[in-house]
Scaffold this motif. Sequence first.
Motif, PDB file in Angstrom:
ATOM      1  N   TYR A   1      38.270  36.792  42.769  1.00 49.29           N
ATOM      2  CA  TYR A   1      37.230  37.633  42.186  1.00 49.29           C
ATOM      3  C   TYR A   1      37.736  39.070  42.117  1.00 49.29           C
ATOM      4  O   TYR A   1      38.306  39.593  43.084  1.00 49.29           O
ATOM      5  CB  TYR A   1      35.973  37.564  43.056  1.00 49.29           C
ATOM      6  CG  TYR A   1      34.892  38.541  42.682  1.00 49.29           C
ATOM      7  CD1 TYR A   1      34.064  38.312  41.582  1.00 49.29           C
ATOM      8  CD2 TYR A   1      34.687  39.705  43.420  1.00 49.29           C
ATOM      9  CE1 TYR A   1      33.075  39.214  41.235  1.00 49.29           C
ATOM     10  CE2 TYR A   1      33.693  40.610  43.084  1.00 49.29           C
ATOM     11  CZ  TYR A   1      32.887  40.360  41.990  1.00 49.29           C
ATOM     12  OH  TYR A   1      31.908  41.255  41.649  1.00 49.29           O
ATOM     13  N   GLY A   2      37.529  39.709  40.956  1.00 49.04           N
ATOM     14  CA  GLY A   2      37.922  41.112  40.827  1.00 49.04           C
ATOM     15  C   GLY A   2      37.620  41.646  39.446  1.00 49.04           C
ATOM     16  O   GLY A   2      37.364  40.894  38.505  1.00 49.04           O
ATOM     17  N   GLY A   3      37.644  42.972  39.328  1.00 47.75           N
ATOM     18  CA  GLY A   3      37.376  43.622  38.053  1.00 47.75           C
ATOM     19  C   GLY A   3      38.469  44.596  37.671  1.00 47.75           C
ATOM     20  O   GLY A   3      39.098  45.225  38.527  1.00 47.75           O
ATOM     21  N   SER A   4      38.740  44.703  36.373  1.00 51.92           N
ATOM     22  CA  SER A   4      39.735  45.622  35.829  1.00 51.92           C
ATOM     23  C   SER A   4      41.101  45.337  36.443  1.00 51.92           C
ATOM     24  O   SER A   4      41.648  44.254  36.264  1.00 51.92           O
ATOM     25  CB  SER A   4      39.297  47.070  36.056  1.00 51.92           C
ATOM     26  OG  SER A   4      40.091  47.964  35.318  1.00 51.92           O
ATOM     27  N   MET A   5      41.663  46.245  37.232  1.00 52.94           N
ATOM     28  CA  MET A   5      42.950  45.993  37.872  1.00 52.94           C
ATOM     29  C   MET A   5      42.870  44.759  38.766  1.00 52.94           C
ATOM     30  O   MET A   5      43.805  43.948  38.817  1.00 52.94           O
ATOM     31  CB  MET A   5      43.367  47.217  38.690  1.00 52.94           C
ATOM     32  CG  MET A   5      44.710  47.099  39.374  1.00 52.94           C
ATOM     33  SD  MET A   5      45.258  48.664  40.119  1.00 52.94           S
ATOM     34  CE  MET A   5      44.282  48.679  41.614  1.00 52.94           C
TER      35      MET A   5
END
Length: 420
Positions: free
Chosen positions: A89-93
């Motif tokens: 799970y993560g956003g952008s970078m």
Amino acid sequence: MDKQIVFEDEQIRVIFLAGHSDELVLSFGDLITRAKGLSINAEKSLIKYDYNVIGIMPKEKSWFPLESIINMLSAIEPYLAQYKQIIGYGGSMGGYAVLKYAKLLRMTRAIAFVPQYSIDPQDVEDRRYAEFFDMSLHRDMRVAAEDVSATTEYVIVYDPYYANDREHYLKIKALIPNLLTLKLPFTGHEALSVLASSSLLNDFIRHDLDEQYFYAQMRAVKKNSKFYYRTVISQLMSRHSKALGLILKNNDLQLDAQYLDPTLKQLITRVMLSRRQVTEQDLQKLGIKVSLPQESRLQLQDQHAGFLIFNMISSKIESYSQDSIRLNDKYLIPLLVKSSGLVKVEINHERYLVAMNDRHVMKLFKEHDPLSLDMTPLVLKKHEHYYVISYKGLALSSDDHGVCHFIDTAADDSTHFILV
């Protein structure tokens, strides 16, 4: 709460947070949520549902270099071996890392918000992150076909109308045929902030990949998200100002004064004042309150034929056409100009100094009242053929959109104003 650092190098810090879930969540940080103590990206939401988590937090704006991830893998292998369900799970970078390392880290599901395909200028037209590209760290960094796992469920959330992110998405989509794409229009690069919700994150991790279900849950989160509406307004205001006018006219909105931040208030009022006559009722619906001044006649004109005013709504010096000032003379106050001196305006037959601090926040002070310690009056300087407004060593400049800001030189036509 049991936390421990299980790996660390110059680029990343990796933290294990013990829970009681059947799943292991690999939560990647981004440019904002970088390594700080033992903090983990989305920590509060993950703790709420008692997940076992490995937080992979960047120390630098370095897009999780492959060498660091490979070195990390040996340290976290004992944790990975305990779980059948591993969710990234993560956003952008962080979204980039989820996609790039899904196969390497044996993810069963990879959830990426507005991810990058690469920041290598040779790979993409997008230059937002080009300054962070380092060939010694990022050789062959793009998400490649060999990074894609046939057994991983992939989910991407992004704004299809935001060109920079769309470029990355289309390159990624070409590699992952069975990708579940969830579109979040008119939110730009802010999808993760708009959809900040513990229950929604829990659904992304555990619920079956049902497109209709996720859209229903996203709509529910958006409905209660001030950030969503602020983001949409800022994206659409300049192109669809009439829509806001209709919304204000047909709905009994009563926003509080903190709903819109100062920058968005300035954008909204600037567009509305330029294109239509604003009523006091409109402003009240938007949570904007203003003291009504009386008219002043003296005006300074910029090189684009606009006139300098103090905007009572945005608390900024700006430039407007004569027609806009005439239609909105209660809110757009011409500066008082005669000769060199302090910049002033007149409101209800009382004069005020226009002062500013180093954060470029402007305030009005009654002419004979003391200034607060951080505020400095703006100075009007009369030259042979023009006027200049200055703050310390900076000069006020006006662009062709009427937006004024201070620059470090007065040898520029944009800083020269004439008295009309």
